[in-house]
Enzyme design. Structure first.
Site, PDB file in Angstrom:
ATOM      1  N   ARG A   1       1.829   2.732  -2.642  1.00  0.00           N
ATOM      2  CA  ARG A   1       1.484   3.502  -3.843  1.00  0.00           C
ATOM      3  C   ARG A   1       0.258   2.858  -4.500  1.00  0.00           C
ATOM      4  NH1 ARG A   1       6.352   0.592  -7.126  1.00  0.00           N
ATOM      5  NH2 ARG A   1       5.035  -1.017  -8.033  1.00  0.00           N
TER       6      ARG A   1
ATOM      7  N   ASP B   1       8.486  -8.336   2.292  1.00  0.00           N
ATOM      8  CA  ASP B   1       8.212  -8.938   0.992  1.00  0.00           C
ATOM      9  C   ASP B   1       7.063  -9.918   1.203  1.00  0.00           C
ATOM     10  OD1 ASP B   1       8.056 -10.363  -1.323  1.00  0.00           O
ATOM     11  OD2 ASP B   1      10.186 -10.827  -1.465  1.00  0.00           O
ATOM     12  N   VAL B   2       5.858  -9.539   0.777  1.00  0.00           N
ATOM     13  CA  VAL B   2       4.689 -10.370   1.081  1.00  0.00           C
ATOM     14  C   VAL B   2       4.508 -11.505   0.079  1.00  0.00           C
ATOM     15  CG1 VAL B   2       3.537  -8.534   2.348  1.00  0.00           C
ATOM     16  CG2 VAL B   2       3.042  -8.832  -0.077  1.00  0.00           C
TER      17      VAL B   2
ATOM     18  N   TYR C   1      -0.210 -14.004 -14.875  1.00  0.00           N
ATOM     19  CA  TYR C   1      -0.906 -13.051 -14.001  1.00  0.00           C
ATOM     20  C   TYR C   1      -2.413 -13.303 -14.014  1.00  0.00           C
ATOM     21  CZ  TYR C   1      -2.658  -8.329 -12.707  1.00  0.00           C
ATOM     22  OH  TYR C   1      -3.321  -7.266 -12.147  1.00  0.00           O
TER      23      TYR C   1
ATOM     24  N   ALA D   1       0.797  -1.220   0.000  1.00  0.00           N
ATOM     25  CA  ALA D   1       0.000   0.000   0.000  1.00  0.00           C
ATOM     26  C   ALA D   1       0.833   1.275   0.000  1.00  0.00           C
ATOM     27  CB  ALA D   1      -0.930  -0.009   1.201  1.00  0.00           C
TER      28      ALA D   1
ATOM     29  N   ALA E   1      -3.289 -16.536 -12.276  1.00  0.00           N
ATOM     30  CA  ALA E   1      -3.163 -16.417 -10.816  1.00  0.00           C
ATOM     31  C   ALA E   1      -4.341 -15.630 -10.237  1.00  0.00           C
ATOM     32  CB  ALA E   1      -1.843 -15.727 -10.461  1.00  0.00           C
ATOM     33  N   LYS E   2      -4.740 -14.546 -10.924  1.00  0.00           N
ATOM     34  CA  LYS E   2      -5.854 -13.730 -10.421  1.00  0.00           C
ATOM     35  C   LYS E   2      -7.190 -14.461 -10.563  1.00  0.00           C
ATOM     36  CE  LYS E   2      -3.937  -9.622  -9.347  1.00  0.00           C
ATOM     37  NZ  LYS E   2      -3.970  -9.043  -7.988  1.00  0.00           N
TER      38      LYS E   2
HETATM   39  N1  LIG Z   1      -3.720  -0.704 -12.124  1.00  0.00           N
HETATM   40  C1  LIG Z   1      -4.599  -1.465 -12.764  1.00  0.00           C
HETATM   41  O1  LIG Z   1      -5.111  -1.131 -13.837  1.00  0.00           O
HETATM   42  C2  LIG Z   1      -4.980  -2.794 -12.174  1.00  0.00           C
HETATM   43  C3  LIG Z   1      -5.878  -3.584 -12.910  1.00  0.00           C
HETATM   44  C4  LIG Z   1      -6.258  -4.802 -12.398  1.00  0.00           C
HETATM   45  C5  LIG Z   1      -5.785  -5.235 -11.167  1.00  0.00           C
HETATM   46  N2  LIG Z   1      -4.910  -4.468 -10.468  1.00  0.00           N
HETATM   47  C6  LIG Z   1      -4.423  -4.991  -9.194  1.00  0.00           C
HETATM   48  O2  LIG Z   1      -4.510  -4.001  -8.207  1.00  0.00           O
HETATM   49  C7  LIG Z   1      -3.519  -4.232  -7.199  1.00  0.00           C
HETATM   50  C8  LIG Z   1      -2.739  -2.974  -6.961  1.00  0.00           C
HETATM   51  O3  LIG Z   1      -2.077  -2.646  -8.180  1.00  0.00           O
HETATM   52  P1  LIG Z   1      -1.581  -1.184  -8.548  1.00  0.00           P
HETATM   53  O4  LIG Z   1      -2.063  -0.886  -9.911  1.00  0.00           O
HETATM   54  O5  LIG Z   1      -1.827  -0.242  -7.430  1.00  0.00           O
HETATM   55  O6  LIG Z   1      -0.044  -1.567  -8.727  1.00  0.00           O
HETATM   56  P2  LIG Z   1       1.300  -0.834  -8.313  1.00  0.00           P
HETATM   57  O7  LIG Z   1       2.390  -1.556  -9.042  1.00  0.00           O
HETATM   58  O8  LIG Z   1       1.183   0.604  -8.478  1.00  0.00           O
HETATM   59  O9  LIG Z   1       1.350  -1.220  -6.791  1.00  0.00           O
HETATM   60  C9  LIG Z   1       1.544  -2.571  -6.421  1.00  0.00           C
HETATM   61  C10 LIG Z   1       2.088  -2.591  -5.050  1.00  0.00           C
HETATM   62  O10 LIG Z   1       2.467  -3.938  -4.755  1.00  0.00           O
HETATM   63  C11 LIG Z   1       3.714  -3.892  -4.091  1.00  0.00           C
HETATM   64  N3  LIG Z   1       4.336  -5.179  -4.172  1.00  0.00           N
HETATM   65  C12 LIG Z   1       4.580  -5.912  -5.281  1.00  0.00           C
HETATM   66  N4  LIG Z   1       5.224  -7.018  -4.932  1.00  0.00           N
HETATM   67  C13 LIG Z   1       5.367  -6.964  -3.575  1.00  0.00           C
HETATM   68  C14 LIG Z   1       5.964  -7.820  -2.615  1.00  0.00           C
HETATM   69  N5  LIG Z   1       6.565  -8.959  -2.989  1.00  0.00           N
HETATM   70  N6  LIG Z   1       5.940  -7.472  -1.310  1.00  0.00           N
HETATM   71  C15 LIG Z   1       5.360  -6.304  -0.928  1.00  0.00           C
HETATM   72  N7  LIG Z   1       4.772  -5.467  -1.785  1.00  0.00           N
HETATM   73  C16 LIG Z   1       4.792  -5.789  -3.103  1.00  0.00           C
HETATM   74  C17 LIG Z   1       4.467  -2.792  -4.785  1.00  0.00           C
HETATM   75  O11 LIG Z   1       5.556  -2.356  -3.997  1.00  0.00           O
HETATM   76  C18 LIG Z   1       3.362  -1.745  -4.904  1.00  0.00           C
HETATM   77  O12 LIG Z   1       3.259  -0.987  -3.696  1.00  0.00           O
HETATM   78  C19 LIG Z   1      -2.659  -5.389  -7.712  1.00  0.00           C
HETATM   79  O13 LIG Z   1      -3.076  -6.589  -7.103  1.00  0.00           O
HETATM   80  C20 LIG Z   1      -2.968  -5.410  -9.201  1.00  0.00           C
HETATM   81  O14 LIG Z   1      -2.784  -6.682  -9.755  1.00  0.00           O
HETATM   82  C21 LIG Z   1      -4.484  -3.251 -10.943  1.00  0.00           C
END
Ligand SMILES: NC(=O)c1ccc[n+]([C@@H]2O[C@H](COP(=O)([O-])OP(=O)(O)OC[C@H]3O[C@@H](n4cnc5c(N)ncnc54)[C@H](O)[C@@H]3O)[C@@H](O)[C@H]2O)c1
Length: 257
Positions: free
Chosen positions: A17, A58-59, A150, A15, A153-154
């Site tokens: 970003r 690292d989650v 991806y 969270a 997995a989702k």
């Molecule tokens: N942005 C889109 O259009 C979109 C569309 C569909 C789904 N999503 C999903 O929404 C969620 C958030 O995505 P977002 O767009 O904000 O992405 P983002 O890349 O901006 O943020 C993802 C966050 O996950 C963190 N992260 C990744 N791997 C990690 C790890 N191993 N340990 C800890 N933190 C980790 C990153 O540091 C980052 O803070 C994700 O699950 C993504 O798959 C996003």
């Protein structure tokens, strides 16, 4: 407006970003890998009057999940809401993906949610209930292609959510999913940069073309346009919703897929 989150403690993964950062309202524990971005997100949340703690981890690993849950319980003594937001997408066509890429992809997009659920549910049971919101994607039910690991997995995450909803509803733990599409976050900056060579366009042009081609609303969403639904599902206003997956996609899956 009362968001129905007063007095609750929420744990939001990844969270610092993007979408995760926009989900706030309760006292909140957030985690991410980078300390600097985490500190900045915590300072911003506190600036809005939210009691926040940032836990670097690292989650995608079992140890990281345990550390985050232990630190949250130590700080707040309870967890009412779990938002499994951590996720990562790499471009992947089937024959170009390796076992290692699949393993990493499943660790962050599926097993992270599985491990957090296993660790958090005993606390929610003891407290008499809770809410879990899993962030999937519209690609889980309407794959766009080129993201095979991806999206698989989702899709598994969606089924996991429904199964958990059935298993946990009797404990007053309500589990639901949100499926976003085309939200302008750093994730999409990365994906758009990967398309620049093939499209012969600047990053701004890539966004513009994608928005006009795929989105009836004509633009990408902001993270706040997803977080409102997540907050509602996590709140005491959502008392009779379980096992549902909601699309937040500007109508794109209705119009093209
Ligand atoms: N942005 C889109 O259009 C979109 C569309 C569909 C789904 N999503 C999903 O929404 C969620 C958030 O995505 P977002 O767009 O904000 O992405 P983002 O890349 O901006 O943020 C993802 C966050 O996950 C963190 N992260 C990744 N791997 C990690 C790890 N191993 N340990 C800890 N933190 C980790 C990153 O540091 C980052 O803070 C994700 O699950 C993504 O798959 C996003």
């Amino acid at each position: 407006m009362d968001l129905g989150l007063g007095g609750k403690v929420a744990l939001v993964t990844a969270a610092s970003r993007g979408i995760g950062r926009a989900v706030a309202g309760a006292d909140v524990a957030i985690c991410a890998r980078g300390r600097d971005a985490l500190d900045e997100a915590v300072a911003a949340l506190r600036g809005h009057g939210v009691e926040a703690v940032g836990i670097p981890a690292d989650v995608a690993t079992a140890e990281g999940v345990t550390d985050v849950v232990d630190a949250t319980v130590e700080r707040f003594r309870r967890i009412d809401v779990l938002v499994n937001n951590a996720g990562e997408a790499w471009s992947g066509r089937m024959l170009e993906t390796s076992d290692e890429q699949w393993a990493s992809c499943l660790d962050i997009n599926l097993y992270s949610a599985v491990r957090f659920t296993r660790a958090v549910v005993p606390h929610m049971r003891r407290q008499g209930g809770g809410r879990i919101v899993n962030i999937s994607t519209v690609g889980a039910h309407s794959p766009i292609g080129g993201l095979v690991d991806y999206e698989a997995a989702k899709a598994a995450l969606l089924t996991f959510s429904k199964t958990m909803a059935g298993e946990l509803a009797a404990d007053n733990i309500l589990v639901n999913s949100v499926c976003p599409a085309l939200i302008h976050t750093p994730l999409w900056d990365r994906l758009a940069d990967g398309m620049i060579p093939a499209m012969g366009a600047t990053r701004e042009e890539v966004f513009h073309r994608l928005a006009t081609q795929f989105l009836p609303v004509g633009r990408f969403a902001t993270p706040d346009e997803v977080s409102g639904l997540v907050v509602f599902l996590a709140s005491s206003r959502a008392t009779f919703i379980a096992g549902v997956a909601y699309d937040v996609d500007g109508g794109c899956t209705r119009s093209i897929l």
